[in-house]
Every structure is written in structure tokens, then in C-alpha cells.
Design a protein around this motif. Structure first.
Motif, short mmCIF file in Angstrom:
data_model
loop_
_atom_site.label_atom_id
_atom_site.label_comp_id
_atom_site.label_asym_id
_atom_site.label_seq_id
_atom_site.Cartn_x
_atom_site.Cartn_y
_atom_site.Cartn_z
N GLU A 278 -2.26 -13.00 -3.40
CA GLU A 278 -2.45 -14.35 -3.96
C GLU A 278 -2.27 -15.47 -2.94
N LYS A 279 -1.34 -15.30 -2.02
CA LYS A 279 -1.06 -16.37 -1.05
C LYS A 279 -1.88 -16.23 0.24
N ALA A 280 -2.04 -14.99 0.70
CA ALA A 280 -2.80 -14.78 1.93
C ALA A 280 -4.26 -14.43 1.65
N ARG A 281 -4.57 -14.08 0.42
CA ARG A 281 -5.93 -13.66 0.03
C ARG A 281 -6.37 -12.41 0.79
N VAL A 282 -5.42 -11.51 0.99
CA VAL A 282 -5.67 -10.23 1.66
C VAL A 282 -5.16 -9.12 0.76
N ARG A 283 -6.01 -8.14 0.49
CA ARG A 283 -5.60 -7.01 -0.34
C ARG A 283 -5.22 -5.84 0.56
N LEU A 284 -3.94 -5.50 0.53
CA LEU A 284 -3.43 -4.33 1.22
C LEU A 284 -3.16 -3.25 0.18
N ASP A 285 -2.66 -2.11 0.62
CA ASP A 285 -2.25 -1.07 -0.33
C ASP A 285 -0.76 -1.22 -0.58
N GLU A 286 -0.40 -1.30 -1.83
CA GLU A 286 0.96 -1.59 -2.26
C GLU A 286 1.92 -0.46 -1.90
N GLY A 287 2.92 -0.77 -1.11
CA GLY A 287 3.85 0.25 -0.65
C GLY A 287 4.58 0.97 -1.75
N THR A 288 4.89 0.27 -2.84
CA THR A 288 5.65 0.88 -3.92
C THR A 288 4.90 2.03 -4.59
N LYS A 289 3.57 2.06 -4.45
CA LYS A 289 2.79 3.15 -5.06
C LYS A 289 3.04 4.49 -4.36
N PHE A 290 3.53 4.43 -3.12
CA PHE A 290 3.69 5.63 -2.32
C PHE A 290 5.04 6.32 -2.55
N GLY A 291 5.79 5.83 -3.54
CA GLY A 291 7.09 6.40 -3.84
C GLY A 291 8.21 5.44 -3.46
N SER A 292 9.43 5.85 -3.76
CA SER A 292 10.57 4.95 -3.53
C SER A 292 10.72 4.60 -2.05
N GLY A 293 10.27 5.48 -1.16
CA GLY A 293 10.34 5.19 0.27
C GLY A 293 9.36 4.13 0.72
N GLY A 294 8.50 3.67 -0.18
CA GLY A 294 7.52 2.64 0.17
C GLY A 294 7.94 1.23 -0.19
N TYR A 295 9.12 1.08 -0.77
CA TYR A 295 9.58 -0.25 -1.17
C TYR A 295 9.83 -1.10 0.08
N GLY A 296 9.15 -2.23 0.14
CA GLY A 296 9.26 -3.12 1.29
C GLY A 296 8.21 -2.86 2.35
N PHE A 297 7.28 -1.95 2.06
CA PHE A 297 6.21 -1.62 3.00
C PHE A 297 4.85 -1.93 2.38
N GLU A 298 3.85 -2.11 3.23
CA GLU A 298 2.45 -2.23 2.81
C GLU A 298 1.60 -1.40 3.77
N ARG A 299 0.43 -0.95 3.30
CA ARG A 299 -0.48 -0.18 4.15
C ARG A 299 -1.74 -1.00 4.41
N ILE A 300 -2.15 -1.07 5.67
CA ILE A 300 -3.33 -1.83 6.04
C ILE A 300 -4.35 -0.92 6.72
N ASN A 301 -5.61 -1.09 6.37
CA ASN A 301 -6.71 -0.31 6.94
C ASN A 301 -7.31 -1.11 8.10
N ILE A 302 -7.25 -0.55 9.31
CA ILE A 302 -7.75 -1.27 10.49
C ILE A 302 -9.15 -0.81 10.91
N ALA A 303 -9.81 0.00 10.09
CA ALA A 303 -11.16 0.46 10.42
C ALA A 303 -12.19 -0.57 9.96
N THR A 304 -12.16 -1.70 10.62
CA THR A 304 -13.03 -2.83 10.27
C THR A 304 -13.30 -3.62 11.54
N PRO A 305 -14.38 -4.39 11.60
CA PRO A 305 -14.64 -5.20 12.79
C PRO A 305 -13.49 -6.15 13.10
N ARG A 306 -13.32 -6.45 14.36
CA ARG A 306 -12.20 -7.26 14.80
C ARG A 306 -12.16 -8.63 14.12
#
Length: 387
Positions: free
Chosen positions: A339-367
């Protein structure tokens, strides 16, 4: 190949780019924003111009291509009788669990981990046992003592290994794989090894197939792989299940046929053959570009957003970001970037309790896309800190 070229995917039925708010940049979902190799395009074009798209099946050229790839890339000689099919890794895993477990059986996963593993286990009525990875000094390792304790429980039937690991990016060593395999063998636990990202390793790292480490582990292994992530052809829905155990393979394929999932789509066979025989130069170029993007992200965050730490990956185009120093509650982190950055990452909490406070970003995109996303993240964080 022009990897720097931005290609608009918003009106192509892309799951990743199918967003009502056109201003949001999606750096989630594990496909690439790069055109596939010319050889794959040519093979698919030839099939398309043939003009008949009836039921398809597998041919000798297909099996030869699969065997060729695993031999040349991993020095592993497959047997044709081991090779089976699934329209995707997760559908195939569901079939394996349905064929080989009963409700109440337990399946081990190592969180934080690819979140469809959780729903797959629960869908089949099984219990999730989490053998959480240990995060120390910026990297992850396995907790073998806890793993053996969980594997030794009478109702533990399977272990879903993510290798290389998604999302933390570890490439497991032969010693780690051997130790895991020995524990599973001692306790009669089947290893389902998801090796989807095995071809996408970074310089200095080499993926090792679990089933290749020790011949005695062949009978307790199912290797799940595909050209999908490697060559950006996930939409062809053609995954490869390597099942050396004849009894397990027969049970799996009985369900595969029973659910009518035994046939590939009209383009999958030719696409796979072209990828495995002719796609290596394209893959090498892409991996070089991913290396460059990774260095760029690390450098940018270190200079402009030092509160976000990159968990240095050894494989995959999916980067695990440690955002805990931002001071944003874990349950609000994903929404903040969206909502604030207008960037959709993958929500870390979905990956289990060890994902709290983390996000996943896909870098396979043009610079340019990556740069715009980082600028937006920087601005949003700066605004929050000034409040």
C-alpha cells in the motif's frame, strides 16, 4: 537476447501481472519477466503452425532429453523407467501423499519453506511436523537433532525436502543430504525432494540431487523437477517426477491416471525437448544477469535501506529479505510494501513461523523494474521514519 528490455505482461493473462491496480509492481510469484530462448520459441511455433492440438503423449526424444539434461548437468544417469509426469510439482505431491499416506500420518517440512507444502499436507489430512531451519550469522542450516526426533515418531511417513531451498536460497551440501537421508532410511521415512530450482544456482555453488548422493537412498526418494523455473515455461505445466522405487511409482501413476492427469499439454513435450537440448546458452546468460541483479540489490539496500538485510542466496531468483529491523510488525509488513510502496512482494508469514519479519522478492526482471521497486520501497520507508 535482451534481458534489459521491458516487456509488458499486464494483458497476457499472467498471474504475476494480473493486477487491477496498474501502478503496483509485482516482484512476487516465481516466474521470470524474460523472453524464453529462441530455440524454445521456434519449437513451439512449429507445433503451433501444425494446426492440430489433440491429445499428446511422451516419445523417445522426450525421455532422451530428460536423461541428457540430468547426465550433462549433474552426472546422474537416470533410467527411463524412473521417469514419470505431473502437470506441476504440487499436484504431483498431492497424489503422492494420497497414494502413500492416510489421514493422521505426519509429514516433515523445514520452515520457512515454500508455503504450498503446508496446504498440500493438510489437504490430504496429514499432520505437519516443522523442523525449523536455524538462522545464524545471516545464513540457514538444518537442525539434525530435532529432525531425527521428528523422523523417529511412529506416524511420520514423509519428509518434503526443498533443495535448493525456497525461500532461503541454500544449496544443501552432499554431507547435509547424506545425513538427512541416513536419518530417513533408519526410520522408514520417504523423502520427496523438490529440486525445481536446482538449475538456478549462483557462481561457486552446484546443486546435488538428493537421490544421487548415496545409491541406498534411491528407494526412499522421489525427485520432483521441471524445466519450468529454469527456462521460464511454467505455463506449459510439465513436471518430471523421478521415482526409482517401482512400487511407489506404480501407486503414484495409478492415481495420476485415475484423475486423468497423465497427458501433457500440446506444447509441453516439444518445449521440454528444446529446453534441455538447446537451452543451456540462454540459461547461462540469464544466470549471469541474475548475479548482476543480486549484486545491485545488495548494494542498493546496504547504501539506502540498511535496515533490510539480504539473506545471501546460493540459488534461485527469489531473494529472502530480513526486514525485522524496520520496526514494522510482521503482520503489517506485506501490507506496508503493497500500500505504501506500491510493490507486491511475497509475504514472509506465509512461509511459516520462521518467515515473520521477512519478505521474498523476485529479481528475475529487467533492471529498470527492479530499480523502480527499490526506489518506491526507499521512499515509503523514509516517509514512515519521518512520521
Amino acid at each position: 537476447m535482451q534481458l534489459e528490455q521491458y516487456i509488458d505482461r499486464r494483458k497476457t493473462h499472467s498471474v504475476k501481472w494480473f493486477i487491477e491496480d496498474q501502478d503496483i509492481l509485482p516482484l512476487c510469484i516465481a516466474d521470470m519477466d524474460f523472453q524464453v530462448s529462441e530455440e524454445i520459441v521456434h519449437a513451439i511455433s512449429q507445433k503451433a503452425t501444425h494446426g492440430i492440438y489433440g491429445y499428446s503423449t511422451f516419445c523417445a526424444r522426450y525421455y532422451d532429453a530428460v536423461e541428457y539434461w540430468w547426465k550433462t548437468q549433474y552426472d546422474w544417469e537416470l533410467k527411463k523407467d524412473w521417469i514419470s509426469f505431473s502437470p506441476g510439482i504440487i499436484p504431483g505431491m498431492n497424489l503422492l501423499l494420497k497414494a502413500l499416506t492416510k489421514p493422521g500420518d505426519a509429514v516433515i517440512v523445514q520452515d520457512p519453506v515454500y508455503y504450498p507444502f503446508f496446504s498440500t499436507i493438510e489437504t490430504q489430512g496429514c499432520k505437519i511436523l516443522t523442523n525449523s531451519l536455524l538462522y545464524e550469522n545471516g545464513t540457514y542450516r538444518m537442525n539434525f537433532e530435532d529432525f531425527e526426533q521428528k523422523a523417529s515418531q511412529p506416524n511420520t511417513k514423509m519428509f518434503i525436502l526443498c533443495s535448493p531451498h525456497n525461500p532461503v536460497g541454500r544449496v544443501w551440501t552432499s554431507e547435509e543430504l547424506r545425513q538427512i537421508g541416513d536419518i530417513c532410511e533408519r526410520h522408514g521415512v520417504l523423502v520427496i525432494s523438490d529440486e525445481m530450482h536446482g538449475d538456478l544456482t549462483y557462481n561457486g555453488h552446484k546443486h546435488i540431487p538428493f537421490a544421487k548422493v548415496q545409491p541406498k537412498h534411491l528407494s526412499i526418494s522421489v525427485t520432483c523437477a521441471a524445466p519450468s523455473k529454469t527456462f521460464n515455461i511454467a505455463g506449459m505445466q510439465s513436471s518430471i517426477f523421478i521415482i526409482p522405487n517401482k512400487e511407489i511409482k506404480e501407486k503414484y501413476e495409478e492415481l495420476l491416471i485415475g484423475y486423468g492427469l497423465m497427458r501433457p499439454n500440446a506444447f509441453a513435450v516439444e518445449g521440454t525437448i528444446a529446453a534441455y537440448y538447446k537451452g543451456l546458452p540462454w540459461l547461462q546468460e540469464v544466470k549471469g544477469y541474475l548475479e548482476s541483479n543480486l549484486r545491485y540489490v545488495c548494494s542498493y539496500l546496504e547504501e539506502h535501506i540498511p535496515s533490510i538485510k539480504v539473506v545471501q542466496p546460493e540459488a534461485t531468483h527469489l531473494i529472502w529479505l530480513d526486514c525485522r529491523n524496520l520496526g514494522i510488525p510482521p503482520e503489517e509488513l506485506h501490507t506496508f510494501f503493497l500500500e505504501k510502496a506500491r510493490v507486491r512482494l511475497d509475504e514472509g508469514t506465509k512461509f511459516g513461523s520462521g518467515g515473520y519479519g521477512f519478505e521474498r522478492i523476485n529479481i528475475a526482471t529487467p533492471r529498470e523494474v527492479l530499480t523502480e521497486a527499490l526506489l518506491r520501497m526507499k521512499a515509503a520507508i523514509k516517509e514512515r521514519e519521518s512520521m
